[in-house]
Structure formats: C-alpha cells, structure tokens
Design an enzyme around this catalytic site. Structure first.
Site, PDB file in Angstrom:
ATOM      1  N   SER A 238       0.855  -1.181   0.000  1.00 34.02           N
ATOM      2  CA  SER A 238       0.000   0.000   0.000  1.00 34.02           C
ATOM      3  C   SER A 238       0.895   1.236   0.000  1.00 34.02           C
ATOM      4  O   SER A 238       1.675   1.445   0.930  1.00 34.02           O
ATOM      5  CB  SER A 238      -0.898  -0.019   1.249  1.00 34.02           C
ATOM      6  OG  SER A 238      -1.612   1.193   1.373  1.00 34.02           O
TER       7      SER A 238
ATOM      8  N   LYS B 268      -1.264  -0.987  -4.304  1.00 34.69           N
ATOM      9  CA  LYS B 268      -2.415  -0.115  -4.026  1.00 34.69           C
ATOM     10  C   LYS B 268      -1.876   1.292  -3.822  1.00 34.69           C
ATOM     11  O   LYS B 268      -0.863   1.473  -3.142  1.00 34.69           O
ATOM     12  CB  LYS B 268      -3.119  -0.629  -2.779  1.00 34.69           C
ATOM     13  CG  LYS B 268      -4.002   0.356  -2.040  1.00 34.69           C
ATOM     14  CD  LYS B 268      -4.808  -0.377  -0.979  1.00 34.69           C
ATOM     15  CE  LYS B 268      -4.817   0.368   0.344  1.00 34.69           C
ATOM     16  NZ  LYS B 268      -5.591  -0.357   1.386  1.00 34.69           N
TER      17      LYS B 268
ATOM     18  N   LYS C  44      -2.857   5.246  -2.531  1.00 42.96           N
ATOM     19  CA  LYS C  44      -3.829   6.060  -1.820  1.00 42.96           C
ATOM     20  C   LYS C  44      -4.192   7.253  -2.695  1.00 42.96           C
ATOM     21  O   LYS C  44      -3.334   7.841  -3.356  1.00 42.96           O
ATOM     22  CB  LYS C  44      -3.215   6.551  -0.499  1.00 42.96           C
ATOM     23  CG  LYS C  44      -2.948   5.433   0.491  1.00 42.96           C
ATOM     24  CD  LYS C  44      -4.243   4.890   1.067  1.00 42.96           C
ATOM     25  CE  LYS C  44      -3.987   3.960   2.244  1.00 42.96           C
ATOM     26  NZ  LYS C  44      -5.242   3.464   2.830  1.00 42.96           N
TER      27      LYS C  44
ATOM     28  N   ASP D 146      -7.214   3.378  -3.027  1.00 40.94           N
ATOM     29  CA  ASP D 146      -7.942   3.469  -1.755  1.00 40.94           C
ATOM     30  C   ASP D 146      -8.145   4.945  -1.416  1.00 40.94           C
ATOM     31  O   ASP D 146      -7.180   5.692  -1.256  1.00 40.94           O
ATOM     32  CB  ASP D 146      -7.137   2.777  -0.648  1.00 40.94           C
ATOM     33  CG  ASP D 146      -7.892   2.679   0.677  1.00 40.94           C
ATOM     34  OD1 ASP D 146      -9.038   3.172   0.762  1.00 40.94           O
ATOM     35  OD2 ASP D 146      -7.337   2.105   1.634  1.00 40.94           O
TER      36      ASP D 146
ATOM     37  N   GLU E 294     -11.254   1.156  -3.489  1.00 42.48           N
ATOM     38  CA  GLU E 294     -11.549   0.894  -2.077  1.00 42.48           C
ATOM     39  C   GLU E 294     -12.122   2.130  -1.393  1.00 42.48           C
ATOM     40  O   GLU E 294     -11.567   3.227  -1.487  1.00 42.48           O
ATOM     41  CB  GLU E 294     -10.242   0.452  -1.386  1.00 42.48           C
ATOM     42  CG  GLU E 294     -10.395   0.055   0.067  1.00 42.48           C
ATOM     43  CD  GLU E 294      -9.067  -0.461   0.655  1.00 42.48           C
ATOM     44  OE1 GLU E 294      -8.127  -0.747  -0.113  1.00 42.48           O
ATOM     45  OE2 GLU E 294      -8.972  -0.566   1.887  1.00 42.48           O
TER      46      GLU E 294
ATOM     47  N   ASP F 246     -13.971  -1.078   2.998  1.00 42.71           N
ATOM     48  CA  ASP F 246     -13.067  -1.261   4.138  1.00 42.71           C
ATOM     49  C   ASP F 246     -13.806  -0.704   5.358  1.00 42.71           C
ATOM     50  O   ASP F 246     -14.549  -1.449   6.050  1.00 42.71           O
ATOM     51  CB  ASP F 246     -11.736  -0.527   3.854  1.00 42.71           C
ATOM     52  CG  ASP F 246     -10.752  -0.509   5.018  1.00 42.71           C
ATOM     53  OD1 ASP F 246     -11.090  -0.987   6.116  1.00 42.71           O
ATOM     54  OD2 ASP F 246      -9.628   0.002   4.852  1.00 42.71           O
TER      55      ASP F 246
ATOM     56  N   LYS G 141     -10.372  -6.584   7.816  1.00 38.39           N
ATOM     57  CA  LYS G 141      -9.383  -6.209   8.838  1.00 38.39           C
ATOM     58  C   LYS G 141      -9.976  -6.643  10.162  1.00 38.39           C
ATOM     59  O   LYS G 141     -10.986  -6.086  10.595  1.00 38.39           O
ATOM     60  CB  LYS G 141      -9.182  -4.689   8.881  1.00 38.39           C
ATOM     61  CG  LYS G 141      -8.393  -4.103   7.733  1.00 38.39           C
ATOM     62  CD  LYS G 141      -8.230  -2.603   7.911  1.00 38.39           C
ATOM     63  CE  LYS G 141      -7.559  -1.996   6.699  1.00 38.39           C
ATOM     64  NZ  LYS G 141      -7.595  -0.519   6.738  1.00 38.39           N
TER      65      LYS G 141
ATOM     66  N   GLY H 156      -4.483  -4.045   5.981  1.00 40.24           N
ATOM     67  CA  GLY H 156      -3.423  -3.822   6.971  1.00 40.24           C
ATOM     68  C   GLY H 156      -3.590  -2.480   7.643  1.00 40.24           C
ATOM     69  O   GLY H 156      -4.299  -1.604   7.139  1.00 40.24           O
TER      70      GLY H 156
HETATM   71  O1  OSB Z   1      -7.234   2.026   4.630  1.00 39.46           O
HETATM   72  O2  OSB Z   1      -6.161   0.272   4.237  1.00 39.46           O
HETATM   73  C1  OSB Z   1      -6.241   1.344   4.816  1.00 39.46           C
HETATM   74  C2  OSB Z   1      -3.055   2.001   6.852  1.00 39.46           C
HETATM   75  C3  OSB Z   1      -3.584   2.658   7.946  1.00 39.46           C
HETATM   76  C4  OSB Z   1      -4.938   2.902   7.990  1.00 39.46           C
HETATM   77  C5  OSB Z   1      -5.766   2.485   6.933  1.00 39.46           C
HETATM   78  C6  OSB Z   1      -5.243   1.819   5.847  1.00 39.46           C
HETATM   79  C7  OSB Z   1      -3.854   1.602   5.796  1.00 39.46           C
HETATM   80  C8  OSB Z   1      -3.170   0.970   4.674  1.00 39.46           C
HETATM   81  C9  OSB Z   1      -1.830   0.326   4.978  1.00 39.46           C
HETATM   82  O3  OSB Z   1      -3.555   1.009   3.547  1.00 39.46           O
HETATM   83  C10 OSB Z   1      -1.793  -1.133   4.716  1.00 39.46           C
HETATM   84  C11 OSB Z   1      -0.573  -1.777   5.338  1.00 39.46           C
HETATM   85  O4  OSB Z   1      -0.586  -2.064   6.546  1.00 39.46           O
HETATM   86  O5  OSB Z   1       0.404  -1.981   4.614  1.00 39.46           O
HETATM   87 MG    MG Z   2      -8.487   0.960   3.250  1.00 41.32          MG
END
Ligand code: OSB
Ligand code: MG
Length: 370
Positions: free
Chosen positions: A135, A161, A163, A188, A213, A238, A262, A290
């Site tokens: 991510s 992925k 952001k 995401d 996402e 999510d 999660k 994650g």
């Molecule tokens: O939305 O998936 C998410 C990290 C912190 C809070 C929300 C998210 C995330 C990530 C990181 O996308 C995923 C990872 O742990 O590598």
């Molecule tokens: Mg997410």
C-alpha cells in the site's frame, strides 16, 4: 485459562518513510501492545488505534481508557477459554472494535501456545504462504509516486495499491497505469468523496483497476450501492464493514463486489472469520487489509489470510517496508513470488523483542492495579 494480568504499553515507532492518506500524514506509528499472562504463558496482542482519529474514531487514548476501565475488569477472576467467551464478556461495550480486537488477538496467542497449535491452524487456514501487495501512500508529486511504485515492483511486489484523495486521483492513477501497463493496481480513497464529488473518479473506470476501495463515507452503504451501479470496476469496502451483519447488508444491497477484511475494524479475528465465511457463501472475494502493524499484528494478519477465500493479495508487506526496527525478533520477508510465509509456531508464532518494546514505549500500565 485464568488470566492473571494484562499489561498495556503505548508504543511509538518511527516508520521508514512517512505514510500519507486522505485523512493525514504520519511519520511514526503508534499502537498499544497488550500482554496477557495466564498459567505461565504469555500472549501478545496489538491494538492498532492510531494517535489521531483519522481512519477510525478510536485513538490510542480512547483505546487505553476502554481497555483499562471496561475490558480489563471482564478478564480476571474466572477461567476464559475461547475468543467467543471473551466476546460475550465485552458485548455490552458498544463499539471500540480496535480495543477489543487487540485483546482477542492476545487470547488467540495464549490458546495456541497452550495447545501447541498455530493461529493459522486454529482458524482453519489452508495455505502456508499468502499472496501480498504493498500500500503506497500519497507522494509529494506524481513523478515521485511513479518512482516509488517502480521501486516496490523491483523489490518483488506484484500488486500495488495507491492512496488517493480529491485532487490526487485520476492523474496519479493514470500516471502509474501508463508507467506499468500490466501491474495489478488498485486505489484506496479512505472515505474522501461523496456521491456529488465522486465524478472525479469516473476516469479510473477505464484504467483496468482490480478495485476502488472505500470511496465514500464509512456509514454510507447505500451511496456506495448507487456509485457501484455507475462503475464497471469493483467497489471494495473497508471502513464501512464493521460486522458480519454489515457485510451481509452490503452484499444484499450490492454496495460492493469485494470486501477488505481487517480483524481490528471488526472487533477481532472471530468476526473476521465470520465475514470470510459469509463472503465465501456468497461468492464474494475478500482480502486482508493492513493497519501498518508491528510484527505482532502482521503475524495475526498472515494467519487470517491463510483461509481459503482470501483470494486477492493482502496489504501485508515485508517488515522492511514499515520499520527499520520492529518489536518481533523475526522479520517478515517477501518471497520472489510476492508471497509471505505464514508463521507456523504456536499461537502467533513470533517472539517479542523486549528491548525493542522498551525502546518504543511511551507509557505502560499493569492491570489489575494494586
Ligand atoms: O485504509 O487500508 C487502509 C493504513 C492505515 C490505515 C488504513 C489503511 C492503511 C493501509 C496500509 O492502507 C496497509 C498496510 O498495513 O500496509
Ligand atoms: Mg483501506
């Protein structure tokens, strides 16, 4: 098992690089390490609440309060033998899933250690390595984004992925797609759009993404349904899915075509398995999300992702992607086929590095207080 003590440690760990999402940017990851003692065994759990309420309303501060004043008193005195028993005891505590999930993880670790079984075995896992991706946070420029994604591909990640947020969406994603035409790519938004502003996402529908996402508000399943109707690309939820009940409603409503599981957001691994089972019955693919976990939470995510219906790569990356120094002795490495091995030892299957924990700890509390 009779739980004798619970120790809370608020950790603050430097990340190898800042992580920016639509709700903010962090340079250090906070969490609460939970340690349970029972009959000579030690169980560890990680509460992934962050310093500020960006992803969730919970913070390290609220989780500390709920753990100390409401969850801890339910643990002591009588034998506690299953995650289900724990959930029954905390059922009257509304919400606060991140706090509950941290303790449930430690209980699973204890159960596994008591029986000599790995968490993956306890949960019904079917594989010893799981497909993973990375991510990538919002970068200062589109150029930096393409370079960062390129570096992760070079280190072996086959699914990326990125952001996104308003103003950093279609152009960023198109640039990554242009540079890496065959990459398994997804985005995401962490709830940054409304039905009114989501028009900015329409160009993404032409970019061959695996999924989009959580574009809209966490408490808005219905508008996700209206948005999904306008997109050929799968919408993945999510933040919106905080229970198996919500997962069922999302499926019935056609609010999404994929769910990110999660355990923290769902209040624990038990509910994570329930969402997994429900989605399997409905033919809906899931993957493991994650929360920038330490090695403790990463071990838990790997065990969960070893279940059958986790058919898409998880946001579970190698330790080096997050921390130079982690709190587990063992570091997780990426295999050449973009997988990570599921720990096989009893419980979480990781050894906690007490010195590392000490070095990151900014407050600690032993319960019951005496
Ligand atoms: O939305 O998936 C998410 C990290 C912190 C809070 C929300 C998210 C995330 C990530 C990181 O996308 C995923 C990872 O742990 O590598
Ligand atoms: Mg997410």
């Amino acid at each position: 098992m009779k739980i004798e003590t619970m120790v809370l440690r608020h950790l603050r760990m430097p990340l190898v690089a800042p992580f920016e999402t639509s709700f903010g940017r962090i340079q250090e990851r906070d969490c609460i390490l939970i340690t349970l003692q029972a009959g000579g065994l030690t169980g560890y759990g990680e509460c992934v609440a962050d310093r500020s309420p960006g992803y969730s309303y919970e913070t390290c501060g609220t989780a500390w309060h709920i753990l100390k004043d409401f969850i801890a008193p339910t643990l002591f005195g009588s034998a506690l033998d299953s995650a289900g028993d724990f959930q029954a005891r905390v059922a009257a505590i509304r919400g606060h899933h991140l706090a509950k999930a941290g303790v449930e993880m430690a209980i699973w670790d204890l159960i596994g250690k008591a029986n000599g079984e790995s968490l993956s075995e306890l949960l019904g896992g079917v594989r010893t390595r799981v497909a993973v991706g990375v991510s990538v946070g919002i970068q200062p420029t589109v150029k930096a984004l393409v370079e960062t994604v390129g570096r992760f591909i070079e280190s072996g990640y086959r699914r990326v992925k990125i952001k996104i947020k308003p103003g950093r969406d279609a152009a960023d994603t198109a640039a990554v797609r242009g540079a890496f035409p065959d990459l398994a790519l997804q985005v995401d938004a962490n709830s940054a759009y409304t039905l009114e502003t989501a028009g900015a996402l329409q160009p993404l529908d032409e970019l061959g993404l695996l999924l989009i996402e959580q574009p809209l508000a966490e408490d808005d399943l219905w508008d996700h349904r209206l948005l999904q109707e306008k997109f050929a690309t799968a919408i993945c939820l999510d933040e919106s899915v905080t229970s198996a009940r919500h997962a069922r409603q999302a499926i019935e409503m056609k609010a999404c075509r994929i769910i990110n599981i999660k355990p923290a957001r769902l209040g624990g691994l038990l509910e994570g398995v329930a969402v997994h089972d429900l989605c399997r019955r409905h033919g809906m693919p899931v993957w493991c999300g994650g929360m920038l976990e330490t090695g403790v939470g990463r071990a838990s995510n790997l065990a969960l992702a070893s279940l059958e219906n986790f058919s898409l790569p998880g946001d579970i990356s190698a330790s080096e992607r997050y921390f130079d120094r982690d709190i587990t002795v063992q570091r997780f490495e990426l295999n050449p086929d973009s997988t990570i091995d599921v720990p096989g030892g009893p419980g979480l299957g990781v050894e906690v590095d007490a010195e590392a924990v000490e070095s990151f700890c900014i407050r600690t509390l032993s319960l019951p207080e005496r």
